[in-house]
Structures are given as C-alpha cells and as structure tokens.
Design an enzyme around this catalytic site. Structure first.
Site, mmCIF file in Angstrom:
data_model
loop_
_atom_site.group_PDB
_atom_site.id
_atom_site.type_symbol
_atom_site.label_atom_id
_atom_site.label_comp_id
_atom_site.label_asym_id
_atom_site.label_seq_id
_atom_site.Cartn_x
_atom_site.Cartn_y
_atom_site.Cartn_z
ATOM 1 N N ASP A 22 0.813 -1.223 0.000
ATOM 2 C CA ASP A 22 0.000 0.000 0.000
ATOM 3 C C ASP A 22 0.845 1.273 0.000
ATOM 4 O O ASP A 22 0.465 2.288 0.586
ATOM 5 C CB ASP A 22 -0.952 0.027 1.220
ATOM 6 C CG ASP A 22 -1.715 -1.263 1.354
ATOM 7 O OD1 ASP A 22 -2.273 -1.709 0.335
ATOM 8 O OD2 ASP A 22 -1.738 -1.830 2.462
ATOM 9 N N LYS A 25 2.043 2.294 -5.021
ATOM 10 C CA LYS A 25 2.707 1.802 -6.241
ATOM 11 C C LYS A 25 1.861 2.057 -7.480
ATOM 12 O O LYS A 25 2.381 2.371 -8.539
ATOM 13 C CB LYS A 25 2.965 0.286 -6.139
ATOM 14 C CG LYS A 25 3.925 -0.108 -5.040
ATOM 15 C CD LYS A 25 4.077 -1.603 -4.951
ATOM 16 C CE LYS A 25 2.849 -2.335 -4.474
ATOM 17 N NZ LYS A 25 2.423 -2.058 -3.108
ATOM 18 N N GLY A 49 -4.091 -4.563 -4.520
ATOM 19 C CA GLY A 49 -5.132 -3.584 -4.818
ATOM 20 C C GLY A 49 -4.490 -2.247 -5.089
ATOM 21 O O GLY A 49 -3.940 -1.626 -4.192
ATOM 22 N N HIS A 50 -4.491 -1.857 -6.334
ATOM 23 C CA HIS A 50 -3.925 -0.560 -6.670
ATOM 24 C C HIS A 50 -5.059 0.424 -6.881
ATOM 25 O O HIS A 50 -6.042 0.105 -7.523
ATOM 26 C CB HIS A 50 -3.140 -0.626 -7.973
ATOM 27 C CG HIS A 50 -1.853 -1.353 -7.846
ATOM 28 N ND1 HIS A 50 -1.066 -1.296 -6.724
ATOM 29 C CD2 HIS A 50 -1.199 -2.142 -8.712
ATOM 30 C CE1 HIS A 50 0.010 -2.017 -6.917
ATOM 31 N NE2 HIS A 50 -0.044 -2.554 -8.103
ATOM 32 N N THR A 51 -4.890 1.617 -6.356
ATOM 33 C CA THR A 51 -5.887 2.648 -6.605
ATOM 34 C C THR A 51 -5.259 3.703 -7.505
ATOM 35 O O THR A 51 -4.218 4.256 -7.172
ATOM 36 C CB THR A 51 -6.293 3.328 -5.286
ATOM 37 O OG1 THR A 51 -6.491 2.297 -4.321
ATOM 38 C CG2 THR A 51 -7.563 4.130 -5.452
ATOM 39 N N GLN A 236 2.003 -6.065 -3.305
ATOM 40 C CA GLN A 236 2.380 -6.158 -1.882
ATOM 41 C C GLN A 236 3.659 -5.363 -1.616
ATOM 42 O O GLN A 236 3.974 -4.469 -2.379
ATOM 43 C CB GLN A 236 2.544 -7.627 -1.439
ATOM 44 C CG GLN A 236 1.233 -8.389 -1.332
ATOM 45 C CD GLN A 236 0.801 -9.048 -2.620
ATOM 46 O OE1 GLN A 236 1.607 -9.537 -3.373
ATOM 47 N NE2 GLN A 236 -0.483 -9.059 -2.883
ATOM 48 N N GLY A 318 -10.963 -3.211 2.761
ATOM 49 C CA GLY A 318 -11.585 -2.116 3.509
ATOM 50 C C GLY A 318 -11.138 -2.060 4.963
ATOM 51 O O GLY A 318 -11.613 -1.228 5.738
ATOM 52 N N ARG A 319 -10.192 -2.944 5.337
ATOM 53 C CA ARG A 319 -9.738 -2.956 6.739
ATOM 54 C C ARG A 319 -8.917 -1.702 7.032
ATOM 55 O O ARG A 319 -8.119 -1.276 6.187
ATOM 56 C CB ARG A 319 -8.809 -4.163 6.986
ATOM 57 C CG ARG A 319 -9.515 -5.489 6.952
ATOM 58 C CD ARG A 319 -8.543 -6.625 7.260
ATOM 59 N NE ARG A 319 -7.774 -7.028 6.095
ATOM 60 C CZ ARG A 319 -6.950 -8.079 6.064
ATOM 61 N NH1 ARG A 319 -6.770 -8.814 7.141
ATOM 62 N NH2 ARG A 319 -6.301 -8.389 4.970
ATOM 63 N N THR A 430 3.267 13.852 -4.178
ATOM 64 C CA THR A 430 2.682 14.834 -3.251
ATOM 65 C C THR A 430 1.150 14.875 -3.345
ATOM 66 O O THR A 430 0.533 15.824 -2.860
ATOM 67 C CB THR A 430 3.254 16.232 -3.558
ATOM 68 O OG1 THR A 430 3.010 16.513 -4.947
ATOM 69 C CG2 THR A 430 4.741 16.308 -3.271
HETATM 70 P P1 GDP Z 1 -0.653 0.548 -3.774
HETATM 71 O O1 GDP Z 1 -1.319 -0.765 -3.651
HETATM 72 O O2 GDP Z 1 0.791 0.488 -3.384
HETATM 73 O O3 GDP Z 1 -0.881 1.221 -5.092
HETATM 74 O O4 GDP Z 1 -1.289 1.478 -2.693
HETATM 75 P P2 GDP Z 1 -2.788 1.999 -2.524
HETATM 76 O O5 GDP Z 1 -3.716 1.490 -3.538
HETATM 77 O O6 GDP Z 1 -3.143 1.873 -1.101
HETATM 78 O O7 GDP Z 1 -2.557 3.535 -2.904
HETATM 79 C C1 GDP Z 1 -2.387 4.457 -1.985
HETATM 80 C C2 GDP Z 1 -3.532 5.446 -1.944
HETATM 81 O O8 GDP Z 1 -2.977 6.714 -1.783
HETATM 82 C C3 GDP Z 1 -4.398 5.570 -3.177
HETATM 83 O O9 GDP Z 1 -5.692 5.943 -2.802
HETATM 84 C C4 GDP Z 1 -3.709 6.664 -3.979
HETATM 85 O O10 GDP Z 1 -4.576 7.370 -4.819
HETATM 86 C C5 GDP Z 1 -3.240 7.556 -2.887
HETATM 87 N N1 GDP Z 1 -1.969 8.223 -3.153
HETATM 88 C C6 GDP Z 1 -0.896 7.782 -3.886
HETATM 89 N N2 GDP Z 1 0.103 8.675 -3.808
HETATM 90 C C7 GDP Z 1 -0.332 9.689 -3.015
HETATM 91 C C8 GDP Z 1 0.279 10.884 -2.530
HETATM 92 O O11 GDP Z 1 1.420 11.201 -2.795
HETATM 93 N N3 GDP Z 1 -0.482 11.658 -1.694
HETATM 94 C C9 GDP Z 1 -1.751 11.331 -1.346
HETATM 95 N N4 GDP Z 1 -2.419 12.147 -0.515
HETATM 96 N N5 GDP Z 1 -2.355 10.221 -1.772
HETATM 97 C C10 GDP Z 1 -1.639 9.402 -2.597
#
Ligand code: GDP
Length: 446
Positions: A22, A25, A49-51, A236, A318-319, A430
């Site tokens: 998380d 990435k 899970g990438h957002t 991961q 969602g945890r 950022t």
């Molecule tokens: P991943 O699995 O490593 O891609 O991590 P996540 O899916 O949990 O992504 C991290 C969350 O933080 C997502 O909702 C992104 O849109 C958001 N995000 C990514 N980079 C940044 C950042 O630099 N600042 C903020 N505020 N949110 C970010």
C-alpha cells in the site's frame, strides 16, 4: 537505450513496494507507463489492490496491470502470478464497463497456476481454525492465494494451460479436489466441495480466456528486442516477501525485485533499474510485528492524523491499516533485498501540519543497538524503535511538482532518509493524481 548480452534494446524498470504494501505503487506505475510499451505483473494474485486516480476519477485494480489505463500499452500477467479465472473475467468486464479495451491488450501466461473454489474454502477454514485455536490469524485476504501457491510448489496445481485440455483438466481437478476435500471435511472442519460445479464453471470461462493465453516470457523478449521498454509492477511490499519478510506474517510469493525475472520469464540482466516505493510514514494491514506503530484512536494524535489524513483503509478488504512513523531501518532491509536503484517517497503531503516528524533509525534489541530490521519476527517484536526527530512544516506540500517548492524542513527530512538508506530519492509523490509528482531522476533515463 541499453544493449545487453541477450541483445535487448529496451530499458526495463521494476517497481516494488519497500514496506508492508500500500505504498502507492499504483499511481507511480501509472505515471511511469508513459515510457513503457508493456506492463507486467509477476507475483501475487488478486489480493493486490492498486488505486489509480486519473483526472479525479478513481479506479481500483486487483490483478490486471495498471498499464491497462493507458491506450496502446500491452499488459501481461506473468507465470509467477496465481490466477482466479472467475475473478480475472469479472475484473475485465468491470474495466470494459468504463470503456477500456482489455481483451486485445491483456496476455496471461499459460503457466500461471489457477486459484479454484477449494483454495478459497481452505484459506477461510484455516484462518477460522487459527483464530479458534488461539494461534492467531495470519490476516490473509481470504482469496485462496496461499493455498494455490502451495499446490504450485507441490507440483499438483492446475495451470492456465490445462484449461485448453478438458480431459486433462478433469483428471487433475478430481485428484486435487479429493485431496482438499479430505482436509476440508477433516481437520479444517469445513464443508467439502462438489466436483461438477467447479468443472462446469472453469470450462465456461476457458473459452473466454483462451485468446488471452500466451507465452509471456517470449513475448516480452520480443518487445525488448524491438526496442520496447517494459515496466514490472510489483504487488504487496518487500517486508511481506515469503522469504525475506516478517515470516510467517507474510504473503505467499516473493515480492522482491529479483522475482520480476523468474515470475515473468525474462533474464535477470533485463532488470535495469529498481524503483523502491516508500510511503513517508509506515502502514501495515493485518497481523505481524511493526516496531514504529502508533496508537490511532485518540483524535489529535499522530496515529490518528496518519490514518485519517492518509485515508489508510485497505483497497481490497476495507480494513483500517495500522499506522506509524517511517521506519528507515526496515527500509534499509528493503533496499538490501531489492537492490534499489532509487526511491520514490509517496504521500509526503500527509505529513503536512505535524509539528514534529520522527524517523525510526534503528532498534534496541536485548541491550544491543541494531540498524537494520532483524530477520526473525520474534526479534522484531522485541525491538524498541530508536527515533531521529525533525521539526515538521506547516505549509502545504499537496500537489507540489518541484523540489524547490517543498518547505525546507520537508527537504531536510527527505535528505536525512536518503542519507540513512544510501539510495537516492529519485521521485516524490505529493498527491494522488499523476500530476502531483516531483521528478529528480527519471527511472527510464537513469
Ligand atoms: P498501492 O497498492 O501500493 O498502489 O497502494 P494503494 O492502492 O493503497 O494507494 C495508496 C492510496 O494513496 C491511493 O488511494 C492513492 O490514490 C493515494 N496516493 C498515492 N500517492 C499519493 C500521494 O502522494 N499523496 C496522497 N495524498 N495520496 C496518494
């Protein structure tokens, strides 16, 4: 462009998380995809899970590489990934629903082991048993991923290629289901599953999957030979790696950069640059040791700030995620096991407004000082973090695109982390959008 022993002309970048997942990435992979002709997943399953936030619109991906969000980018699921056929088709359909052309651009390795319904049943039953017996849950996502990897290593897995051969599939399925049903109906105290519905469902999906099945390693080789760049997308985080992580509180695959080669069928000399993604603080989902963890319940506390401002909830489950200060000694471990070429620090903006920032730079362990995360989870539990403290900043860093625009204290903090780790910070994120990025050295030009 590089010319390597195998004659490849493309430049390849591996993106890995350096913490417990998380790290953000998804956003960084999406950002880098501008420079890649192909994006590859090489381990894990749909527990990732990438957002991605693109022009303000959020899309969550579990199994399909983030490159799917960019027209013209080829996407690959390498042999190191375990594939649930029901899930992959559901994810494809969902993405098609937002207007993406997936089937012509996604290729799935024929060698991927399949996740089938009994893997999910075993996963759930085991976690339930661990809980009732007092052993404590591992904290899996309950998607059958661990049990599917076990079958791979035991050399009895059904693989994507078996879907092309109904008789072979039927024979292997009967044998494997018998084995799992013995466990389910016995010591796992769960309901055994019926053969026919599993077979019928798999065969119905096989026809749809067939055009996407491929020899992924060879396809990637040809892309590189033609001068195309490849992006390997880790899922991961390195501290969840099955070998190098906080065992047994780990995922069931190798998520370190080296597995980008084995998990997709390319040679190790094709991994030219490793980008380690690191959140400016630390989070962890599920169980396992976490030395720099902070209490999160108290409004006004740092833990509460990180959790709420950082919106730290799992994309898949969602945890709520556990939160704490950046652990640079753990990051040092990740740098060692990945051979990190450069770091990308994400979510720097979440630290805005904190009067003081701390970084864990080692631990006290049995009266000794250690400067790198120990290998033994019990030793990590016994570690007392040692912190360096920095003054925070009141200015907003949100959306900053230039290093010089960052507050002096933010730059000092990042410089200290860089110095401690011994790897350069090449990017800073950022904000969630593609544009919210500071570039110091481009991974595709490094
Ligand atoms: P991943 O699995 O490593 O891609 O991590 P996540 O899916 O949990 O992504 C991290 C969350 O933080 C997502 O909702 C992104 O849109 C958001 N995000 C990514 N980079 C940044 C950042 O630099 N600042 C903020 N505020 N949110 C970010």
């Amino acid at each position: 462009m590089q010319q390597t022993h195998s004659g490849a002309r493309g430049h390849n970048v591996v993106v890995v998380g350096t913490q417990w997942g998380d790290e953000g990435k998804g956003k960084v992979v999406d950002w880098l995809t501008d420079h890649a002709q192909a994006v590859v997943r090489f381990q894990g399953g749909h527990n990732a899970g990438h957002t991605l936030v693109i022009k303000g619109v959020k899309t969550a991906l579990q199994l399909i590489p983030s490159g799917i969000m960019r027209d013209g980018v080829a996407c690959f699921i390498g042999n190191g990934v375990v594939v649930d056929p029901t899930h992959v088709l559901a994810e494809i359909t969902r993405l098609e629903g937002i207007g993406l052309d997936v089937r012509s651009r996604l290729r799935i390795s024929e060698s991927c082991p399949l996740i089938l319904p009994f893997h999910v049943a075993v996963d759930h039953a085991r976690e339930a048993l661990r809980e009732t017996s007092g052993a404590g849950k591992i904290g899996t996502t309950g998607k059958g991923i661990g049990p599917a990897y076990e079958d791979k290593v035991a050399r009895r897995a059904l693989r994507v290629q078996d879907l092309k051969h109904p008789e072979r599939f039927a024979r292997k399925l009967r044998e494997l289901l018998d084995l799992h049903n013995v466990a389910l109906g016995g010591y796992l105290r769960a309901k055994p599953l019926d053969y026919q519905p599993i077979y019928d469902a798999a065969m119905a999906l096989a026809e749809q999957l067939r055009p996407m099945m491929a020899d992924v390693g060879y396809e990637l080789y040809k892309i590189n030979r033609a001068g195309g760049n490849i992006l390997f997308e880790g899922a991961q985080g390195s501290l969840l790696d099955i070998d190098h992580g906080t065992y047994p509180y780990v995922t069931s695959s190798n998520c370190v950069a080296g597995n980008a080669a084995a998990g997709s069928g390319v040679g190790p000399d094709q991994l030219h640059y490793v980008l380690g993604i690191t959140k400016a603080y630390t989070t962890r989902v599920g169980s396992g040791p976490f030395p720099s963890e902070l209490p999160m319940d108290e409004p006004g506390s740092v833990g509460h700030h990180l959790s709420t401002v950082g919106q730290e909830r799992g994309t898949v489950t969602g945890r709520p995620r556990r939160c704490g200060w950046l652990d640079a000694a753990a990051l040092k471990r990740a740098t060692v096991i990945n051979g990190v070429s450069g770091l990308c620090i994400t979510k720097l903006d979440v630290l805005d407004g904190l009067p003081e920032i701390q970084v864990c730079v080692g631990y006290e362990l049995d009266g000794r000082r250690v400067d790198i995360l120990p290998l033994d989870a019990d030793e990590i539990l016994a570690c007392r973090p040692v912190y360096d403290s920095f003054p925070g900043w009141s200015e907003s860093t949100f959306g900053a695109t230039r290093w010089d625009d960052l507050p002096l204290n933010a730059r000092r903090y990042l410089e200290r982390v860089q110095q401690f780790i011994g790897a350069p910070i090449d990017m800073v994120s950022t904000g969630p959008d593609r544009e919210h990025t500071i570039l110091l050295r481009h991974p595709y030009q490094a």
